[in-house]
Design a protein around this motif. Structure first.
Motif, PDB file in Angstrom:
ATOM      1  N   GLU A   1      -7.875 -40.863  12.141  1.00 26.42           N
ATOM      2  CA  GLU A   1      -9.206 -41.134  12.660  1.00 26.42           C
ATOM      3  C   GLU A   1     -10.222 -40.165  12.064  1.00 26.42           C
ATOM      4  O   GLU A   1     -11.337 -40.557  11.746  1.00 26.42           O
ATOM      5  CB  GLU A   1      -9.208 -41.022  14.189  1.00 26.42           C
ATOM      6  CG  GLU A   1     -10.555 -41.407  14.764  1.00 26.42           C
ATOM      7  CD  GLU A   1     -10.540 -41.383  16.270  1.00 26.42           C
ATOM      8  OE1 GLU A   1     -11.466 -40.792  16.806  1.00 26.42           O
ATOM      9  OE2 GLU A   1      -9.618 -41.936  16.875  1.00 26.42           O
ATOM     10  N   LYS A   2      -9.819 -38.937  11.909  1.00 25.44           N
ATOM     11  CA  LYS A   2     -10.723 -37.936  11.354  1.00 25.44           C
ATOM     12  C   LYS A   2     -11.097 -38.291   9.914  1.00 25.44           C
ATOM     13  O   LYS A   2     -12.254 -38.147   9.508  1.00 25.44           O
ATOM     14  CB  LYS A   2     -10.056 -36.564  11.414  1.00 25.44           C
ATOM     15  CG  LYS A   2     -10.961 -35.437  11.061  1.00 25.44           C
ATOM     16  CD  LYS A   2     -10.250 -34.100  11.276  1.00 25.44           C
ATOM     17  CE  LYS A   2     -11.152 -32.940  10.945  1.00 25.44           C
ATOM     18  NZ  LYS A   2     -10.482 -31.654  11.120  1.00 25.44           N
ATOM     19  N   GLU A   3     -10.124 -38.783   9.157  1.00 20.84           N
ATOM     20  CA  GLU A   3     -10.390 -39.174   7.763  1.00 20.84           C
ATOM     21  C   GLU A   3     -11.340 -40.375   7.695  1.00 20.84           C
ATOM     22  O   GLU A   3     -12.217 -40.433   6.827  1.00 20.84           O
ATOM     23  CB  GLU A   3      -9.076 -39.496   7.052  1.00 20.84           C
ATOM     24  CG  GLU A   3      -9.225 -39.763   5.576  1.00 20.84           C
ATOM     25  CD  GLU A   3      -9.817 -38.588   4.802  1.00 20.84           C
ATOM     26  OE1 GLU A   3     -10.548 -38.855   3.838  1.00 20.84           O
ATOM     27  OE2 GLU A   3      -9.566 -37.419   5.160  1.00 20.84           O
ATOM     28  N   LEU A   4     -11.181 -41.311   8.599  1.00 22.09           N
ATOM     29  CA  LEU A   4     -12.083 -42.465   8.644  1.00 22.09           C
ATOM     30  C   LEU A   4     -13.508 -42.027   8.952  1.00 22.09           C
ATOM     31  O   LEU A   4     -14.467 -42.528   8.346  1.00 22.09           O
ATOM     32  CB  LEU A   4     -11.611 -43.481   9.684  1.00 22.09           C
ATOM     33  CG  LEU A   4     -10.367 -44.277   9.319  1.00 22.09           C
ATOM     34  CD1 LEU A   4      -9.930 -45.152  10.491  1.00 22.09           C
ATOM     35  CD2 LEU A   4     -10.620 -45.127   8.096  1.00 22.09           C
ATOM     36  N   LEU A   5     -13.663 -41.121   9.886  1.00 25.09           N
ATOM     37  CA  LEU A   5     -14.994 -40.611  10.214  1.00 25.09           C
ATOM     38  C   LEU A   5     -15.608 -39.868   9.034  1.00 25.09           C
ATOM     39  O   LEU A   5     -16.804 -39.995   8.767  1.00 25.09           O
ATOM     40  CB  LEU A   5     -14.932 -39.715  11.444  1.00 25.09           C
ATOM     41  CG  LEU A   5     -14.623 -40.418  12.762  1.00 25.09           C
ATOM     42  CD1 LEU A   5     -14.424 -39.400  13.879  1.00 25.09           C
ATOM     43  CD2 LEU A   5     -15.708 -41.405  13.118  1.00 25.09           C
ATOM     44  N   ARG A   6     -14.782 -39.130   8.315  1.00 30.27           N
ATOM     45  CA  ARG A   6     -15.276 -38.405   7.131  1.00 30.27           C
ATOM     46  C   ARG A   6     -15.754 -39.403   6.068  1.00 30.27           C
ATOM     47  O   ARG A   6     -16.808 -39.216   5.459  1.00 30.27           O
ATOM     48  CB  ARG A   6     -14.172 -37.520   6.573  1.00 30.27           C
ATOM     49  CG  ARG A   6     -14.625 -36.712   5.367  1.00 30.27           C
ATOM     50  CD  ARG A   6     -13.581 -35.724   4.881  1.00 30.27           C
ATOM     51  NE  ARG A   6     -13.504 -34.657   5.883  1.00 30.27           N
ATOM     52  CZ  ARG A   6     -12.364 -34.194   6.400  1.00 30.27           C
ATOM     53  NH1 ARG A   6     -11.212 -34.689   6.014  1.00 30.27           N
ATOM     54  NH2 ARG A   6     -12.365 -33.229   7.298  1.00 30.27           N
ATOM     55  N   MET A   7     -14.982 -40.469   5.868  1.00 35.26           N
ATOM     56  CA  MET A   7     -15.376 -41.496   4.894  1.00 35.26           C
ATOM     57  C   MET A   7     -16.672 -42.175   5.311  1.00 35.26           C
ATOM     58  O   MET A   7     -17.533 -42.453   4.473  1.00 35.26           O
ATOM     59  CB  MET A   7     -14.261 -42.527   4.738  1.00 35.26           C
ATOM     60  CG  MET A   7     -13.047 -41.989   4.008  1.00 35.26           C
ATOM     61  SD  MET A   7     -11.606 -43.093   4.005  1.00 35.26           S
ATOM     62  CE  MET A   7     -12.294 -44.634   3.516  1.00 35.26           C
ATOM     63  N   GLU A   8     -16.821 -42.423   6.600  1.00 34.96           N
ATOM     64  CA  GLU A   8     -18.040 -43.052   7.096  1.00 34.96           C
ATOM     65  C   GLU A   8     -19.248 -42.148   6.880  1.00 34.96           C
ATOM     66  O   GLU A   8     -20.317 -42.609   6.461  1.00 34.96           O
ATOM     67  CB  GLU A   8     -17.894 -43.384   8.585  1.00 34.96           C
ATOM     68  CG  GLU A   8     -19.071 -44.145   9.137  1.00 34.96           C
ATOM     69  CD  GLU A   8     -18.870 -44.559  10.586  1.00 34.96           C
ATOM     70  OE1 GLU A   8     -19.866 -44.991  11.186  1.00 34.96           O
ATOM     71  OE2 GLU A   8     -17.751 -44.456  11.099  1.00 34.96           O
ATOM     72  N   VAL A   9     -19.096 -40.869   7.145  1.00 43.05           N
ATOM     73  CA  VAL A   9     -20.193 -39.919   6.929  1.00 43.05           C
ATOM     74  C   VAL A   9     -20.572 -39.868   5.450  1.00 43.05           C
ATOM     75  O   VAL A   9     -21.756 -39.859   5.096  1.00 43.05           O
ATOM     76  CB  VAL A   9     -19.815 -38.520   7.463  1.00 43.05           C
ATOM     77  CG1 VAL A   9     -20.806 -37.467   6.994  1.00 43.05           C
ATOM     78  CG2 VAL A   9     -19.729 -38.540   8.978  1.00 43.05           C
TER      79      VAL A   9
END
Length: 63
Positions: A1-9
């Protein structure tokens, strides 16, 4: 989930750099372009019979 949020940012950082224009301006530009190209549009003007690749070459008759 953290990686997905980083990609979104990261994606949002890229998108914020895109130039923005009001729709009142871009809509008029699109309309003017479409009207200027209308005479070359085969969907509006049609295709002449000699250039139509889908024209029937001949007829077939069964006796």
């Amino acid at each position: 989930e953290k990686e997905l949020l980083r990609m979104e940012v990261e994606q949002l950082k890229k998108e914020v750099k895109n130039p923005r224009a009001p729709i009142s301006k871009t809509g008029k530009e699109i309309k003017d372009y479409v009207e200027a190209q209308a005479e070359n549009d085969p969907l509006l003007q049609g295709i002449s019979e000699d250039k139509n690749p889908f024209k029937e070459k001949g007829t077939c008759m069964i006796n």
